[in-house]
Write an enzyme that holds these catalytic residues in place. Structure first.
Site, PDB file in Angstrom:
ATOM      1  N   THR A  38       0.778  -1.246   0.000  1.00  0.00           N
ATOM      2  CA  THR A  38       0.000   0.000   0.000  1.00  0.00           C
ATOM      3  C   THR A  38       0.811   1.300   0.000  1.00  0.00           C
ATOM      4  O   THR A  38       0.219   2.374  -0.050  1.00  0.00           O
ATOM      5  CB  THR A  38      -1.034   0.106   1.154  1.00  0.00           C
ATOM      6  OG1 THR A  38      -0.379   0.457   2.366  1.00  0.00           O
ATOM      7  CG2 THR A  38      -1.859  -1.151   1.299  1.00  0.00           C
ATOM      8  N   ASP A  39       2.132   1.235   0.052  1.00  0.00           N
ATOM      9  CA  ASP A  39       2.903   2.482   0.046  1.00  0.00           C
ATOM     10  C   ASP A  39       4.214   2.321  -0.727  1.00  0.00           C
ATOM     11  O   ASP A  39       5.276   2.720  -0.264  1.00  0.00           O
ATOM     12  CB  ASP A  39       3.170   2.961   1.471  1.00  0.00           C
ATOM     13  CG  ASP A  39       3.565   4.433   1.518  1.00  0.00           C
ATOM     14  OD1 ASP A  39       3.197   5.190   0.590  1.00  0.00           O
ATOM     15  OD2 ASP A  39       4.246   4.831   2.483  1.00  0.00           O
ATOM     16  N   ILE A  40       4.112   1.754  -1.922  1.00  0.00           N
ATOM     17  CA  ILE A  40       5.299   1.596  -2.749  1.00  0.00           C
ATOM     18  C   ILE A  40       5.619   2.942  -3.389  1.00  0.00           C
ATOM     19  O   ILE A  40       4.781   3.548  -4.048  1.00  0.00           O
ATOM     20  CB  ILE A  40       5.089   0.510  -3.817  1.00  0.00           C
ATOM     21  CG1 ILE A  40       4.883  -0.843  -3.128  1.00  0.00           C
ATOM     22  CG2 ILE A  40       6.267   0.462  -4.781  1.00  0.00           C
ATOM     23  CD1 ILE A  40       4.517  -1.968  -4.061  1.00  0.00           C
TER      24      ILE A  40
END
Length: 186
Positions: A38-40
């Site tokens: 969810t936070d690449i």
């Protein structure tokens, strides 16, 4: 640090493709473990060298870090978190508050690879409305089911008086959707 150290160096496509392969392998492992990162973003990718030639010659691998916002699908956490993905890397599913899943990470990988190769973010937006506009101007309006999801979310905000600081922004997105030129949803 890699991007900063190579600001004036061209990053060869071969290296970008190696990064892509490594990132997609990471996503394959995460999916097997039922985890959505969810936070690449570039800041969450580690590499132990800043020398382009050394990376290519030694086939140095990258590591995906910072799982603080990750979702464990086994825990049934999906769609309960209100903040996901840094804006420049935010997928249309997250932007429209539609049911998000593994593809959101693939979207982010695409944004990272674009930025790595061009040295510029694909969607350098200033806010959520700007981000939504950039995506729709590039790819067209999202499917109707995503638009409906966003409208339901907007109605929930109005009724429950939550996230009032975002109300005007969301209203502008709804207005933009209604006024979109050649609006033709799937």
């Amino acid at each position: 640090q890699f991007v900063i150290n190579n600001t004036y160096n061209h990053i060869p496509l071969k290296l970008v493709l190696n990064f892509m392969k490594s990132l997609l392998n990471c996503l394959k492992i995460l999916k097997h473990e039922k985890i959505i990162h969810t936070d690449i973003k570039l800041e969450n990718i580690m590499i132990n060298s800043c020398d382009i030639n050394q990376i290519i010659e030694n086939n140095i691998q990258i590591k995906l870090i910072d799982f603080s916002l990750s979702i464990d699908k086994e825990e049934k956490e999906t769609n309960t978190i209100t903040y996901l993905q840094s804006r420049y890397y935010r997928s249309i599913e997250v932007a429209t508050r539609y049911k998000y899943d593994y593809p959101m990470d693939i979207w982010s990988v695409g944004c990272v690879l674009f930025e790595l190769y061009t040295k510029n973010p694909l969607f350098p937006s200033d806010d959520e409305l700007d981000h939504f506009k950039m995506i729709t101007e590039t790819f067209g309006m999202p499917p109707k089911y995503m638009i409906e999801s966003f409208k339901l979310y907007f109605e929930e905000i109005k009724i429950n008086k939550i996230r009032q600081n975002k109300y005007d922004m969301y209203y502008k997105i709804i207005d933009y959707i209604h006024n979109f030129n050649n609006y033709n949803v799937i």
